[in-house]
Design a protein around this motif. Structure first.
Motif, PDB file in Angstrom:
ATOM      1  N   LEU A 121       0.855  -1.175   0.000  1.00  0.00           N
ATOM      2  CA  LEU A 121       0.000   0.000   0.000  1.00  0.00           C
ATOM      3  C   LEU A 121       0.892   1.226   0.000  1.00  0.00           C
ATOM      4  CD1 LEU A 121      -2.883   1.107   0.209  1.00  0.00           C
ATOM      5  CD2 LEU A 121      -2.665   0.991   2.677  1.00  0.00           C
ATOM      6  N   GLY A 122       0.955   1.909  -1.126  1.00  0.00           N
ATOM      7  CA  GLY A 122       1.796   3.092  -1.240  1.00  0.00           C
ATOM      8  C   GLY A 122       0.962   4.327  -1.481  1.00  0.00           C
ATOM      9  N   LEU A 123       1.613   5.475  -1.414  1.00  0.00           N
ATOM     10  CA  LEU A 123       0.923   6.741  -1.606  1.00  0.00           C
ATOM     11  C   LEU A 123       0.411   6.883  -3.041  1.00  0.00           C
ATOM     12  CD1 LEU A 123       0.037   9.459  -0.522  1.00  0.00           C
ATOM     13  CD2 LEU A 123       2.285  10.360  -1.102  1.00  0.00           C
ATOM     14  N   PHE A 124       1.200   6.441  -4.015  1.00  0.00           N
ATOM     15  CA  PHE A 124       0.820   6.626  -5.410  1.00  0.00           C
ATOM     16  C   PHE A 124       0.250   5.384  -6.071  1.00  0.00           C
ATOM     17  CE2 PHE A 124       4.017   9.917  -4.653  1.00  0.00           C
ATOM     18  CZ  PHE A 124       3.239  11.029  -4.932  1.00  0.00           C
ATOM     19  N   GLU A 125       0.591   4.215  -5.558  1.00  0.00           N
ATOM     20  CA  GLU A 125       0.072   2.998  -6.153  1.00  0.00           C
ATOM     21  C   GLU A 125      -0.059   1.886  -5.125  1.00  0.00           C
ATOM     22  OE1 GLU A 125       2.806   1.873  -9.278  1.00  0.00           O
ATOM     23  OE2 GLU A 125       4.051   0.758  -7.880  1.00  0.00           O
ATOM     24  N   GLN A 126      -0.890   0.925  -5.451  1.00  0.00           N
ATOM     25  CA  GLN A 126      -1.086  -0.257  -4.623  1.00  0.00           C
ATOM     26  C   GLN A 126      -0.721  -1.466  -5.474  1.00  0.00           C
ATOM     27  OE1 GLN A 126      -3.817   2.076  -5.043  1.00  0.00           O
ATOM     28  NE2 GLN A 126      -2.602   3.098  -3.483  1.00  0.00           N
ATOM     29  N   ARG A 127      -0.107  -2.465  -4.827  1.00  0.00           N
ATOM     30  CA  ARG A 127       0.276  -3.682  -5.537  1.00  0.00           C
ATOM     31  C   ARG A 127      -0.532  -4.842  -4.967  1.00  0.00           C
ATOM     32  NH1 ARG A 127       3.394  -4.011  -9.773  1.00  0.00           N
ATOM     33  NH2 ARG A 127       4.790  -5.535  -8.933  1.00  0.00           N
ATOM     34  N   PHE A 128      -1.057  -5.658  -5.850  1.00  0.00           N
ATOM     35  CA  PHE A 128      -1.874  -6.802  -5.475  1.00  0.00           C
ATOM     36  C   PHE A 128      -1.250  -8.080  -6.022  1.00  0.00           C
ATOM     37  CE2 PHE A 128      -4.696  -3.184  -5.630  1.00  0.00           C
ATOM     38  CZ  PHE A 128      -5.518  -3.345  -4.531  1.00  0.00           C
ATOM     39  N   LEU A 129      -1.369  -9.157  -5.275  1.00  0.00           N
ATOM     40  CA  LEU A 129      -1.018 -10.478  -5.769  1.00  0.00           C
ATOM     41  C   LEU A 129      -2.320 -11.140  -6.179  1.00  0.00           C
ATOM     42  CD1 LEU A 129       1.071 -12.740  -6.215  1.00  0.00           C
ATOM     43  CD2 LEU A 129       0.531 -13.522  -3.909  1.00  0.00           C
ATOM     44  N   LEU A 130      -2.414 -11.463  -7.455  1.00  0.00           N
ATOM     45  CA  LEU A 130      -3.621 -12.101  -7.978  1.00  0.00           C
ATOM     46  C   LEU A 130      -3.325 -13.552  -8.318  1.00  0.00           C
ATOM     47  CD1 LEU A 130      -4.419  -9.049  -8.651  1.00  0.00           C
ATOM     48  CD2 LEU A 130      -5.777 -10.069 -10.417  1.00  0.00           C
ATOM     49  N   LYS A 131      -4.313 -14.378  -8.104  1.00  0.00           N
ATOM     50  CA  LYS A 131      -4.262 -15.751  -8.578  1.00  0.00           C
ATOM     51  C   LYS A 131      -5.258 -15.837  -9.717  1.00  0.00           C
ATOM     52  CE  LYS A 131      -2.865 -17.803  -4.245  1.00  0.00           C
ATOM     53  NZ  LYS A 131      -3.142 -18.785  -3.213  1.00  0.00           N
ATOM     54  N   LEU A 132      -4.762 -16.147 -10.910  1.00  0.00           N
ATOM     55  CA  LEU A 132      -5.608 -16.290 -12.075  1.00  0.00           C
ATOM     56  C   LEU A 132      -5.755 -17.772 -12.402  1.00  0.00           C
ATOM     57  CD1 LEU A 132      -4.237 -13.456 -14.395  1.00  0.00           C
ATOM     58  CD2 LEU A 132      -6.166 -13.369 -12.804  1.00  0.00           C
ATOM     59  N   ARG A 133      -6.982 -18.220 -12.519  1.00  0.00           N
ATOM     60  CA  ARG A 133      -7.247 -19.616 -12.883  1.00  0.00           C
ATOM     61  C   ARG A 133      -7.419 -19.666 -14.404  1.00  0.00           C
ATOM     62  NH1 ARG A 133      -8.375 -23.322  -9.751  1.00  0.00           N
ATOM     63  NH2 ARG A 133      -9.288 -21.988  -8.158  1.00  0.00           N
ATOM     64  N   ILE A 134      -6.589 -20.474 -15.052  1.00  0.00           N
ATOM     65  CA  ILE A 134      -6.644 -20.633 -16.503  1.00  0.00           C
ATOM     66  C   ILE A 134      -7.158 -22.032 -16.792  1.00  0.00           C
ATOM     67  CG2 ILE A 134      -5.336 -20.570 -18.653  1.00  0.00           C
ATOM     68  CD1 ILE A 134      -3.249 -18.856 -17.088  1.00  0.00           C
ATOM     69  N   GLN A 135      -8.275 -22.093 -17.499  1.00  0.00           N
ATOM     70  CA  GLN A 135      -8.879 -23.379 -17.846  1.00  0.00           C
ATOM     71  C   GLN A 135      -8.702 -23.630 -19.338  1.00  0.00           C
ATOM     72  OE1 GLN A 135     -12.861 -22.738 -16.289  1.00  0.00           O
ATOM     73  NE2 GLN A 135     -12.354 -24.007 -14.519  1.00  0.00           N
ATOM     74  N   ASN A 136      -8.326 -24.862 -19.661  1.00  0.00           N
ATOM     75  CA  ASN A 136      -8.078 -25.251 -21.037  1.00  0.00           C
ATOM     76  C   ASN A 136      -9.142 -26.253 -21.484  1.00  0.00           C
ATOM     77  OD1 ASN A 136      -7.079 -26.071 -23.495  1.00  0.00           O
ATOM     78  ND2 ASN A 136      -5.261 -27.069 -22.664  1.00  0.00           N
ATOM     79  N   PRO A 137     -10.105 -25.828 -22.301  1.00  0.00           N
ATOM     80  CA  PRO A 137     -11.174 -26.729 -22.749  1.00  0.00           C
ATOM     81  C   PRO A 137     -10.790 -27.550 -23.985  1.00  0.00           C
ATOM     82  CG  PRO A 137     -11.604 -24.538 -23.550  1.00  0.00           C
ATOM     83  CD  PRO A 137     -10.333 -24.450 -22.734  1.00  0.00           C
ATOM     84  N   ASN A 138      -9.507 -27.584 -24.329  1.00  0.00           N
ATOM     85  CA  ASN A 138      -9.049 -28.253 -25.540  1.00  0.00           C
ATOM     86  C   ASN A 138      -8.419 -29.611 -25.237  1.00  0.00           C
ATOM     87  OD1 ASN A 138      -9.478 -26.063 -27.628  1.00  0.00           O
ATOM     88  ND2 ASN A 138      -8.328 -24.978 -26.058  1.00  0.00           N
ATOM     89  N   ASP A 139      -8.279 -30.406 -26.282  1.00  0.00           N
ATOM     90  CA  ASP A 139      -7.726 -31.753 -26.170  1.00  0.00           C
ATOM     91  C   ASP A 139      -6.213 -31.772 -26.331  1.00  0.00           C
ATOM     92  OD1 ASP A 139      -7.739 -34.486 -25.825  1.00  0.00           O
ATOM     93  OD2 ASP A 139      -8.213 -34.936 -27.917  1.00  0.00           O
ATOM     94  N   VAL A 140      -5.573 -30.608 -26.255  1.00  0.00           N
ATOM     95  CA  VAL A 140      -4.119 -30.510 -26.327  1.00  0.00           C
ATOM     96  C   VAL A 140      -3.629 -29.608 -25.196  1.00  0.00           C
ATOM     97  CG1 VAL A 140      -3.942 -30.911 -28.810  1.00  0.00           C
ATOM     98  CG2 VAL A 140      -4.224 -28.593 -27.965  1.00  0.00           C
TER      99      VAL A 140
END
Length: 164
Positions: free
Chosen positions: A38-57
């Motif tokens: 948490l900074g004066l000019f910006e905030q940094r977040f750690l995100l967890k992104l779930r990537i799903q692969n609907p393909n057969d490869v």
């Protein structure tokens, strides 16, 4: 005319072969969000992104960029050069950093406080880089349940009593 039709057919077949078995776009969603700085000019977040692969490869990813909006307004932006391999018909979680400016964060907090909303609309949009295919766009919309906040006045206890 026949020559033109043959050329278009070959081009279409080449484009399909270039997808390398990727019939559907991967799906990306937010699986977690933690404030790490948490900074004066910006905030940094750690995100967890779930990537799903609907393909057969298998889906080899070697980078991505994204933006997240809350209630139609910019919230955070991020990018990553981390590589991850998403198995066929599977999913993977990628941890990435995202940045928000003080102005956008304060505006979001102010809107949430005065809105009294139970749900917040969100949108994540970006591009995944897949070697041999280039950048593949993604977008997902949804809403989040806001945690309940108890705004009722607290009763004070007489001195010497314990609250349990």
């Amino acid at each position: 005319m026949k020559k033109c039709l043959v050329i278009v057919s070959i081009a279409l077949l080449s484009a399909c072969a270039g997808l390398g078995g990727f019939a559907q776009k991967p799906e990306v969603s937010v699986a977690g969000l933690n404030l790490v700085q948490l900074g004066l000019f910006e905030q940094r977040f750690l995100l967890k992104l779930r990537i799903q692969n609907p393909n057969d490869v298998e889906l080899p990813i070697n980078g991505l960029n994204f933006e997240i909006e809350l209630n139609g307004q910019a919230f955070v932006k991020g990018l990553s050069d981390k590589a991850v391999s998403v198995p066929r018909f599977g999913e993977a979680v990628l941890e990435v950093m995202a940045t928000s400016t003080l102005g956008s964060t304060l505006k979001q907090l102010r809107d949430l406080q005065k809105g009294g909303q139970e749900r917040v609309d969100y949108r994540i949009v970006g591009r995944i880089n897949i070697p041999g295919l280039g950048n593949v766009p993604f977008e997902r919309r949804g809403d989040l349940q806001m945690p309940a906040v108890d705004n009722s006045p607290r009763k004070s206890l007489p001195p010497g009593s314990n609250r349990t």
